[in-house]
Design an enzyme around this catalytic site. Sequence first.
Site, short mmCIF file in Angstrom:
data_model
loop_
_atom_site.label_atom_id
_atom_site.label_comp_id
_atom_site.label_asym_id
_atom_site.label_seq_id
_atom_site.Cartn_x
_atom_site.Cartn_y
_atom_site.Cartn_z
CB SER A 126 -0.88 0.01 1.25
OG SER A 126 -1.27 1.34 1.53
CG HIS A 143 -3.89 -1.56 -1.47
ND1 HIS A 143 -5.02 -2.28 -1.80
CD2 HIS A 143 -4.25 -0.77 -0.42
CE1 HIS A 143 -6.01 -1.94 -0.99
NE2 HIS A 143 -5.57 -1.01 -0.15
CG ASP A 145 -4.95 2.46 0.91
OD1 ASP A 145 -5.95 1.73 0.86
OD2 ASP A 145 -3.83 2.06 1.28
CG MET A 157 -8.07 7.29 2.72
SD MET A 157 -7.16 7.24 4.27
CE MET A 157 -6.47 5.59 4.17
CG HIS A 182 -9.17 0.36 -0.31
ND1 HIS A 182 -8.55 0.13 0.90
CD2 HIS A 182 -10.51 0.41 -0.04
CE1 HIS A 182 -9.46 0.06 1.86
NE2 HIS A 182 -10.65 0.23 1.31
CG MET A 236 -11.12 3.49 2.29
SD MET A 236 -9.55 3.39 3.15
CE MET A 236 -8.43 3.48 1.76
CG MET A 240 -11.48 -2.58 5.44
SD MET A 240 -10.03 -2.22 4.43
CE MET A 240 -8.95 -1.40 5.62
CG PHE A 271 -5.39 6.82 10.34
CD1 PHE A 271 -4.88 8.08 10.04
CD2 PHE A 271 -6.71 6.73 10.81
CE1 PHE A 271 -5.65 9.22 10.21
CE2 PHE A 271 -7.49 7.87 10.99
CZ PHE A 271 -6.95 9.12 10.70
N GLY A 319 -0.39 1.52 9.52
CA GLY A 319 0.33 1.18 10.75
C GLY A 319 -0.54 0.80 11.94
CG ASP A 336 -6.10 -2.77 3.28
OD1 ASP A 336 -4.99 -2.55 3.80
OD2 ASP A 336 -6.74 -1.91 2.64
N GLY A 373 -2.56 -4.07 8.90
CA GLY A 373 -1.76 -4.72 9.94
C GLY A 373 -1.13 -6.04 9.53
CB SER A 430 3.60 0.19 8.17
OG SER A 430 2.62 -0.71 8.63
#
Length: 226
Positions: free
Chosen positions: A9, A34, A36, A38, A68, A70, A139, A145, A147, A177, A179, A200
């Site tokens: 990501s 990926h 993201d 937002m 993705h 959002m 998810m 966010f 991390g 997606d 962690g 991360s």
Amino acid sequence: MQQPLIAPSILSADFARLGEEVGAVIDAGADMIHFDVMDNHYVPNLTIGPLVCQALRDYGIRAPIDVHLMIKPVDRIIPDFAAAGADWITFHPEASEHIDRSLSLIREHDCKSGLVFNPATPLDVLRHVADKVDMVLLMSVNPGFPGQKFIPGTLEKIAEARQLIDRLNPEIRLEVDGGIKADNIRQVAEAGADTFVAGSAVFGADDYGQAIATMRRELEAAKSAR
Ligand code: DX5
Ligand code: ZN
């Protein structure tokens, strides 16, 4: 089960050097990117749009781009992302008034379509649109966010989604997606996922190649455990 794909990501990349960073993770063995998106409305953060997707294509990035969304609403921006070089476009069912229509719109623009389920969102709608879906994205954190910590209850939901996909439309990819790291990717795979977003864990590593290779080894181990 489909071939496993690792999708870094770019939310954790250095945005001041985005083209270089994306090139580097591709060279390091990533399968897709990926992306993201937002809007500070559907989620409490603000990121990037179609212009940045187009900029990556113009820079020479050829790898598949997994957008993705959002954002709310979703339909207005779908053709723009398709024109900007997206391969996959996924959205959250809560963010569309007409889920079936949004899925069709993505495919009409020659992209692969996907539905994203938040940690507390049930998988129910999938039953009614499985023939219009190319990817289910679960998810494993609340979106917004990078991390954050993987929510362990997701493992059970992955297994439930895997069963549903195998029954309704085995062509659907199952992506997870949030962690994901080298120390939990194997469990995520064994629960039934085939596509792994890692922000991360890849961009935060000193050596992208080593980070991806370690994940790949864990995925190999998961395969032989089945
Ligand atoms: C979260 C995003 C994720 C995020 C993942 O809202 O959808 O793609 O960047 O980041 P990590 O892998 O750091 O949890
Ligand atoms: Zn994401």
